[in-house]
Write an enzyme that holds these catalytic residues in place. Structure first.
Site, PDB file in Angstrom:
ATOM      1  N   LYS A 116      63.367  62.087  66.907  1.00 58.85           N
ATOM      2  CA  LYS A 116      62.419  61.378  66.043  1.00 58.85           C
ATOM      3  C   LYS A 116      61.009  61.405  66.606  1.00 58.85           C
ATOM      4  CE  LYS A 116      65.684  58.113  64.121  1.00 58.85           C
ATOM      5  NZ  LYS A 116      65.872  56.683  63.858  1.00 58.85           N
ATOM      6  N   GLU A 200      58.507  51.249  66.930  1.00 62.15           N
ATOM      7  CA  GLU A 200      57.997  51.253  65.559  1.00 62.15           C
ATOM      8  C   GLU A 200      57.668  49.833  65.135  1.00 62.15           C
ATOM      9  OE1 GLU A 200      60.437  53.025  62.498  1.00 62.15           O
ATOM     10  OE2 GLU A 200      60.245  55.023  63.361  1.00 62.15           O
ATOM     11  N   HIS A 235      74.570  50.014  58.286  1.00 62.57           N
ATOM     12  CA  HIS A 235      73.942  51.333  58.328  1.00 62.57           C
ATOM     13  C   HIS A 235      74.777  52.424  57.677  1.00 62.57           C
ATOM     14  CE1 HIS A 235      70.847  49.506  60.671  1.00 62.57           C
ATOM     15  NE2 HIS A 235      71.676  49.182  61.626  1.00 62.57           N
ATOM     16  N   ARG A 292      70.581  68.675  56.731  1.00 60.98           N
ATOM     17  CA  ARG A 292      71.897  69.070  56.219  1.00 60.98           C
ATOM     18  C   ARG A 292      71.977  68.758  54.729  1.00 60.98           C
ATOM     19  NH1 ARG A 292      72.276  63.887  58.380  1.00 60.98           N
ATOM     20  NH2 ARG A 292      72.930  62.379  56.793  1.00 60.98           N
TER      21      ARG A 292
HETATM   22  C1  MV4 Z   1      63.596  50.277  60.115  1.00 64.73           C
HETATM   23  C2  MV4 Z   1      63.608  49.032  59.461  1.00 64.73           C
HETATM   24  C3  MV4 Z   1      62.422  48.303  59.464  1.00 64.73           C
HETATM   25  N1  MV4 Z   1      61.321  48.784  60.070  1.00 64.73           N
HETATM   26  N2  MV4 Z   1      62.453  50.714  60.706  1.00 64.73           N
HETATM   27  C4  MV4 Z   1      66.791  52.698  60.512  1.00 64.73           C
HETATM   28  C5  MV4 Z   1      68.157  53.262  60.515  1.00 64.73           C
HETATM   29  C6  MV4 Z   1      68.654  52.841  59.218  1.00 64.73           C
HETATM   30  N3  MV4 Z   1      70.060  52.909  59.073  1.00 64.73           N
HETATM   31  C7  MV4 Z   1      68.136  51.422  59.146  1.00 64.73           C
HETATM   32  N4  MV4 Z   1      66.871  51.506  59.709  1.00 64.73           N
HETATM   33  C8  MV4 Z   1      65.837  50.647  59.583  1.00 64.73           C
HETATM   34  N5  MV4 Z   1      64.678  51.052  60.170  1.00 64.73           N
HETATM   35  C9  MV4 Z   1      61.362  49.973  60.689  1.00 64.73           C
HETATM   36  N6  MV4 Z   1      60.262  50.422  61.299  1.00 64.73           N
HETATM   37  C10 MV4 Z   1      64.788  48.608  58.859  1.00 64.73           C
HETATM   38  C11 MV4 Z   1      65.910  49.413  58.906  1.00 64.73           C
HETATM   39  C12 MV4 Z   1      67.090  48.944  58.233  1.00 64.73           C
HETATM   40  C13 MV4 Z   1      67.414  49.380  56.938  1.00 64.73           C
HETATM   41  C14 MV4 Z   1      66.620  50.301  56.259  1.00 64.73           C
HETATM   42  C15 MV4 Z   1      66.951  50.736  54.998  1.00 64.73           C
HETATM   43  C16 MV4 Z   1      68.103  50.270  54.387  1.00 64.73           C
HETATM   44  C17 MV4 Z   1      68.913  49.360  55.029  1.00 64.73           C
HETATM   45  C18 MV4 Z   1      68.588  48.913  56.313  1.00 64.73           C
HETATM   46  C19 MV4 Z   1      69.420  47.984  56.976  1.00 64.73           C
HETATM   47  C20 MV4 Z   1      69.083  47.562  58.239  1.00 64.73           C
HETATM   48  C21 MV4 Z   1      67.931  48.057  58.868  1.00 64.73           C
END
Ligand code: MV4
Length: 508
Positions: A116, A200, A235, A292
């Site tokens: 990343k 981030e 996730h 992918r």
């Molecule tokens: C984030 C976020 C808030 N701010 N990054 C990254 C991996 C993915 N599975 C969830 N991730 C997130 N990254 C920043 N800078 C919040 C999440 C997140 C999330 C994002 C979209 C859909 C569901 C989520 C559930 C938990 C956390």
């Protein structure tokens, strides 16, 4: 055109690729592990070769064995599906060296997007909005403190090699940074063999929206519209749809153009997906690129009328894209349910076993991509995705109506599946009103079960309780045994309980 393609995968995605091969007059070679001898992809392929034990490292992740089958069968290309070796640059390179075409991007593009921090560096000068933060790994606590103070708390620590939330830590205040950084680093080291961590800014209540692209080997790139993937559990995506209810034509064009710039910066070829986080004000930020074909590709196929697997194969064969951006039209609405062998009434516990009865839906606007059949035994060794049920309609309401109807026709006997959960989701007023923030599923599960199953503490408490129950027996649950009455006494008690547990196991 290729004469024979080896599919280095299993389950529904292997079946999906075999179908594309047959539609194009190409022979399909399956590979299978010991527990997949009777799996559907083996039955549908023209040839099938065993590649070893159930453990993926012995079979579906074993590059040497798979390339050996490619050589012996005379396959001229390999489709990796998703998961397993699909995003492994070493595999792409080994295919190239063996003279077999890898149906996907180059190893170099995969390497760039696999990290990343490298991906952030690559798009820094490509006019791509990305989440504020550091684009290099953190070298020291002092450096992390400085960067975090500059960005402003709360911040997220993320693993450069990560994805799917592994190694991710929310840090609320400066005094929590040291322990969070150590925890994130060791989790990343354990999970990916790479402890690189970067920072981030936190996007509050984001949506996860991703954009599909296709790029040929002659520099042509088109975007195929977005998928809304905000409904997730720990996730793991649960439902995906296209188009996103919050994306209008102008936002789609802006996101699409950013996506094409990301792909160009990576020298990307074949099918790929760029993930964005979208905030409450609909600002979108580049998150990562998946190199992918994705599980949820069918919703894009239904709303664009394109066959992504056909196009992947044609691109890998050196053909030019058959369409330009102006030819791409988004028409109708598609929603996908991921059918898992897991029990939604028992904390989504995996439920492998024999499928004793299978009643499968069909009819107008229904697509089913499945790897199961009646009489098949679902092995416990892999991801429990059994099938995908996709509803399509002229608009979102019709897609929901068709999908709801199809879910009521679906019956899988002998094992537990999450089909009942989808019936609940699809009739929920918030889902029908397209209020799809990332907290939706958590709230639904709370309404159903009275507590949150996605709260990691619940899972930890359950695991600890199960461990105590297994060691101490059912009477421990009633709290009748005091563990504090002298260390020697407690110790001997525990030993005899161990013996009892062993005896019980032996008598089973
Ligand atoms: C984030 C976020 C808030 N701010 N990054 C990254 C991996 C993915 N599975 C969830 N991730 C997130 N990254 C920043 N800078 C919040 C999440 C997140 C999330 C994002 C979209 C859909 C569901 C989520 C559930 C938990 C956390």
């Amino acid at each position: 055109m290729f004469k024979k393609i080896l599919i280095a995968n299993r389950g529904e995605i292997a079946v999906r690729v075999i179908r594309a091969c047959h539609e194009m007059g190409i022979a399909a070679v399956a590979v299978y592990s010991d527990v997949d001898r009777a799996s559907l992809h083996v039955r549908k392929a023209d040839e099938a070769c065993p590649i070893g034990a159930a453990a993926a490292s012995e079979s579906y992740l074993n590059i040497t064995k798979i390339l050996d089958v490619a050589a012996r069968s005379g396959a001229d290309a390999i489709h990796p599906g998703y998961g397993f070796l699909s995003e492994n640059p070493k595999f792409a390179r080994a295919c190239a060296e063996a003279g077999v075409k890898f149906i996907g991007p180059t190893a170099a593009a995969m390497e760039m997007m696999g990290s990343k921090t490298r991906a952030r560096q690559a798009v820094e000068h490509a006019d791509v909005p990305f989440v504020p933060g550091t684009s290099r790994g953190l070298d020291s606590l002092e450096q992390a403190e400085q960067a975090a103070a500059h960005i402003g708390y709360p911040i997220l620590l993320k693993a450069a090699a990560g994805g799917g939330g592994k190694g991710m830590r929310l840090v609320q205040s400066p005094q929590d940074l040291r322990s969070a950084l150590e925890a994130a680093r060791s989790e990343a080291e354990r999970s990916f063999g790479d402890g690189e961590i970067y920072i981030e800014k936190v996007i509050v209540s984001p949506r996860h929206i991703e954009m599909q692209i296709l790029a040929d080997e002659h520099g042509n790139i088109v975007y195929l519209g977005e998928r809304e993937c905000s409904l997730q559990r720990r996730h793991q995506k649960v439902i995906e749809e296209a188009p996103s209810p919050i994306v209008d034509a102008d936002m789609r064009r802006r996101m699409g153009e950013v996506t094409v710039r990301v792909a160009r910066a990576a020298g990307y070829t074949n099918a790929g997906t760029v993930e964005f986080l979208v905030d409450q004000d609909k600002h979108f930020y580049f998150l990562e690129m998946n190199t992918r074909l994705q599980v949820e590709h069918p919703v894009t196929e239904l709303v664009t009328g394109l066959d992504l697997v056909h196009l992947q194969i044609r691109i890998a064969d050196g053909e030019r894209l058959p369409c330009t951006q102006d030819d791409i039209r988004i028409r109708g609405h598609a929603i996908e349910c991921r059918i898992y062998a897991e029990d939604p009434d028992n904390n989504f516990f995996p439920s492998p076993g024999k499928i004793t009865l299978l009643l499968a839906p069909s009819g107008p606007g229904i697509r089913r991509d499945s790897g199961m059949y009646e009489g098949w035994t679902v092995p416990m060794d892999y991801d429990p995705l059994l099938a995908k049920l996709i509803g399509y309609g002229t608009d979102r309401d019709q897609a929901i109506g068709r999908l709801t109807r199809a879910l009521s026709e679906y019956f899988v006997g002998g094992i537990k599946t999450n089909i009942s959960l989808f019936r609940r989701i699809l009739r929920h007023p918030d889902f029908r009103a397209a209020k799809l923030d990332t907290g939706f599923l958590d709230r639904l599960l709370k309404e159903t079960y009275g507590f949150s199953q996605t709260d990691p503490r619940t899972v930890e408490v359950a695991a600890i309780a199960a461990g105590m129950f297994a060691v101490l027996g059912p009477s421990a649950a009633a709290g009748e045994r005091a563990m504090t009455n002298g260390s020697a006494g407690a110790d001997s008690k525990v030993k005899s309980q161990w013996r009892n547990a062993a005896r019980r196991e032996a008598l089973r």
